[in-house]
Design an enzyme around this catalytic site. Structure first.
Site, PDB file in Angstrom:
ATOM      1  N   HIS A   4     -10.831  -4.287  15.131  1.00 47.16           N
ATOM      2  CA  HIS A   4     -11.351  -2.945  15.458  1.00 47.16           C
ATOM      3  C   HIS A   4     -12.320  -3.047  16.650  1.00 47.16           C
ATOM      4  O   HIS A   4     -13.522  -3.231  16.474  1.00 47.16           O
ATOM      5  CB  HIS A   4     -12.066  -2.384  14.227  1.00 47.16           C
ATOM      6  CG  HIS A   4     -12.334  -0.927  14.302  1.00 47.16           C
ATOM      7  ND1 HIS A   4     -12.640  -0.175  13.207  1.00 47.16           N
ATOM      8  CD2 HIS A   4     -12.350  -0.057  15.341  1.00 47.16           C
ATOM      9  CE1 HIS A   4     -12.831   1.082  13.560  1.00 47.16           C
ATOM     10  NE2 HIS A   4     -12.670   1.176  14.856  1.00 47.16           N
ATOM     11  N   GLU A  34     -12.014  -3.324   6.276  1.00 47.50           N
ATOM     12  CA  GLU A  34     -12.472  -4.048   7.464  1.00 47.50           C
ATOM     13  C   GLU A  34     -13.737  -4.819   7.127  1.00 47.50           C
ATOM     14  O   GLU A  34     -14.633  -4.226   6.519  1.00 47.50           O
ATOM     15  CB  GLU A  34     -12.724  -3.075   8.605  1.00 47.50           C
ATOM     16  CG  GLU A  34     -11.425  -2.432   9.089  1.00 47.50           C
ATOM     17  CD  GLU A  34     -11.573  -1.641  10.382  1.00 47.50           C
ATOM     18  OE1 GLU A  34     -12.615  -1.760  11.049  1.00 47.50           O
ATOM     19  OE2 GLU A  34     -10.641  -0.904  10.726  1.00 47.50           O
TER      20      GLU A  34
END
Ligand code: NAD
Length: 386
Positions: A334, A315
Site C-alpha cells: 500500500h 494490512e
C-alpha cells in the site's frame, strides 16, 4: 494534557533517515477542485520531501505537540491484544493512523477507548475506523481530504499502462539477462482505443479520467452523484447508472469508491462473470471491495487478463496472501498515497487538523468523515454507515 497515540509504518530497513533521491519537491498550493492544500498556522516540523510517514519521522509533530504540553507516543506495533497500540489506547485522546499501516479501530477497541475524541487519518480513507461505533460514541473522524489524490491517480495510470503493455514481466526478463521478445509481447497491447471505466469519480477517479484522456481511450464512469455535464462533455464520458452496466461495457475497470458495509465484496464471482474475457481490474481504493479468492479464480481461469492495485486486507498482508503470487498481478504494497510528495501534504494537513482541534476552532468541513454523532463533510457525501 492530552495523550496522542500515533501509529506509523516501520523505518526503512536500511535505517533512518534514508538517502534521498532528490533535494526538493514542488510546492502544491491548491487542488483541481479549488480546495486549498493544507494551511497549518505553525511551521512544519520537517523539510518538505522528507520521510515523515515512518516511526522516526513522527509526521513532524513532536515539537508542536510537546510545546503545548501534550504527550506524543509513536509506534508501529498495532495488531493483537498485546500490541503497544491496544495497551495504550484506553488513555489516548487522539489516535493518528495512516491507511498504509492502519491501526484498526474496531468497535471492540472503540469500547475500550473511553477517552478517545479524535481519530485522525493521516491520508485518505477512514474505513479502518468502525464509523458507526465512532458516531455512536461521538468520536470525530477526520482525514486529510485531497492530500494524496493525485499521488493515487498517478499510480492508477501507471498500473493501467503496466498491466496492458505487460511491463512488469518484460522488465523481469531484462533483469534476468533475457531477450525473449515474443514472450514479452505475447500479452502486450496498446491502451489506445480501449474502454476504461471508473467506479467512483470523486477526487481520485476524476483525476484518473483526466490523466487518461490524452491516451485516446473511451472513458466511462458510474457513481452516486452524476458529474457536472460540462465535465462529461470535456472528457466525452459515458455515464452508467450502475456498476453492472459499466463492467459489461469496458476493457479496464478501476475501483475508486470508499469501503463501507454495502461496498464490501462488491466484486465477487458474479461481478467478474459479467465482464468480458480479457478485462483488467485496477484497485487502489480498498482491498475488501474485492472478494479475495474470487479474483484469484478469475485470473487463473483466464477470464481476467490482469489485476493490479496496492490495497489488501488485512494490512500488512500476510506472507501467504494469494494476491502476492496469483497470475498476471501487478500488486504493490500500500504505497500509492504515501509518496514523499504526498507525505508532505498529509503531514501538513494532520498538523492543521490538530491545530483546529486543540485551538477550539472548526476542522475544515471537507476533512470531516464523522462528527457530532453522524457522517459529516466528505463522510456524508462519500460513505454510508450500512
Ligand atoms: P471521494 O470522496 O472524493 O470520492 C469517492 C466517490 O465515490 C464519491 O464521489 C462518491 O459519490 C462515490 N461513491 C461512494 N459510494 C459509491 C457507490 N456505492 N457507487 C458509486 N459511487 C460511489 O474520495 P477519493 O479521494 O476519490 O478516494 C476514494 C477512495 O480511494 C478512498 O475512500 C480510499 O478508500 C481510497 N484511497 C486510497 C489511497 C491509496 O493509497 N491507495 C489513497 C487515498 C484514497
Amino acid at each position: 494534557m492530552a495523550k496522542i497515540l500515533c501509529v506509523l509504518y516501520p523505518d526503512p530497513v536500511t535505517g533512518y533517515p534514508p538517502t534521498y533521491a532528490r533535494d526538493e519537491i514542488p510546492t502544491i498550493t491548491a487542488y483541481a477542485n479549488g480546495q486549498t492544500a493544507p494551511t497549518p498556522k505553525g511551521s512544519l516540523g520537517f523539510k518538505p520531501g522528507e520521510l515523515v510517514g515512518s516511526v522516526s519521522g513522527e509526521l513532524g509533530l513532536r515539537n508542536y505537540l510537546e510545546k503545548l504540553g501534550h504527550e506524543l507516543i509513536v509506534t508501529s506495533d498495532k495488531d493483537g491484544p498485546n500490541s503497544e497500540f491496544e495497551k495504550l489506547l484506553p488513555d489516548a485522546e487522539v489516535v493518528i493512523s495512516q491507511p498504509f499501516w492502519p491501526a484498526y479501530l474496531t468497535k471492540e477497541r472503540i469500547a475500550k477507548a473511553k477517552k478517545l475524541k479524535l481519530a485522525l487519518t493521516a491520508g485518505i480513507g477512514s474505513d479502518h475506523v468502525d464509523l458507526e461505533a465512532a458516531a455512536r460514541t461521538h468520536i470525530t473522524v477526520a482525514e486529510v481530504t485531497g492530500s494524496n489524490s493525485i499521488s493515487v491517480a498517478e499510480h492508477v495510470v501507471m498500473m493501467v499502462l503496466s498491466l496492458v503493455r505487460n511491463y512488469l514481466p518484460s522488465h523481469e526478463i531484462a533483469v534476468r539477462g533475457g531477450w525473449k521478445i515474443a514472450d514479452c509481447v505475447a500479452r502486450s497491447y496498446d491502451i489506445e482505443g480501449l474502454h476504461f471505466g471508473t467506479i467512483g469519480a470523486g477526487r481520485i477517479g476524476l483525476a484518473v479520467l483526466r490523466r487518461l484522456k490524452p491516451f485516446d481511450l473511451h472513458l466511462h464512469y458510474t457513481q452516486r452523484h452524476r458529474l457536472d455535464p460540462a465535465i462529461e462533455k470535456e472528457l466525452s464520458l459515458t455515464f452508467h447508472p450502475d456498476v453492472e452496466s459499466l463492467v459489461r461495457a469496458v476493457d479496464i475497470v478501476n475501483l475508486q469508491v470508499p469501503l463501507y458495509p454495502s461496498t464490501e465484496h462488491l466484486f465477487d464471482d458474479k461481478m467478474f462473470a459479467r465482464m468480458k474475457r480479457g478485462t483488467y481490474v485496477i484497485n487502489c481504493a480498498r482491498g475488501k471491495l474485492v472478494e479475495r479468492d474470487a479474483v484469484v479464480r478469475a485470473l487463473e481461469s483466464g477470464h481476467l487478463a490482469g489485476y493490479a492495485g496496492d490495497v489488501w486486507f488485512p494490512e500488512p498482508a500476510p506472507q501467504d496472501h494469494p494476491w502476492r503470487t496469483m497470475p498476471f498481478n501487478g500488486m504493490t504494497p500500500h504505497i500509492s498515497g504515501t509518496s514523499l510528495s504526498a507525505q508532505t501534504r498529509y503531514a501538513a494537513g494532520t498538523l492543521e487538523i490538530l491545530e483546529s482541534y486543540f485551538g477550539g476552532t472548526p476542522i475544515r468541513e471537507e476533512y470531516l468523515i464523522v462528527d457530532g454523532g453522524r457522517l459529516a463533510g466528505t463522510g456524508a457525501k462519500s460513505y454510508k454507515l450500512t
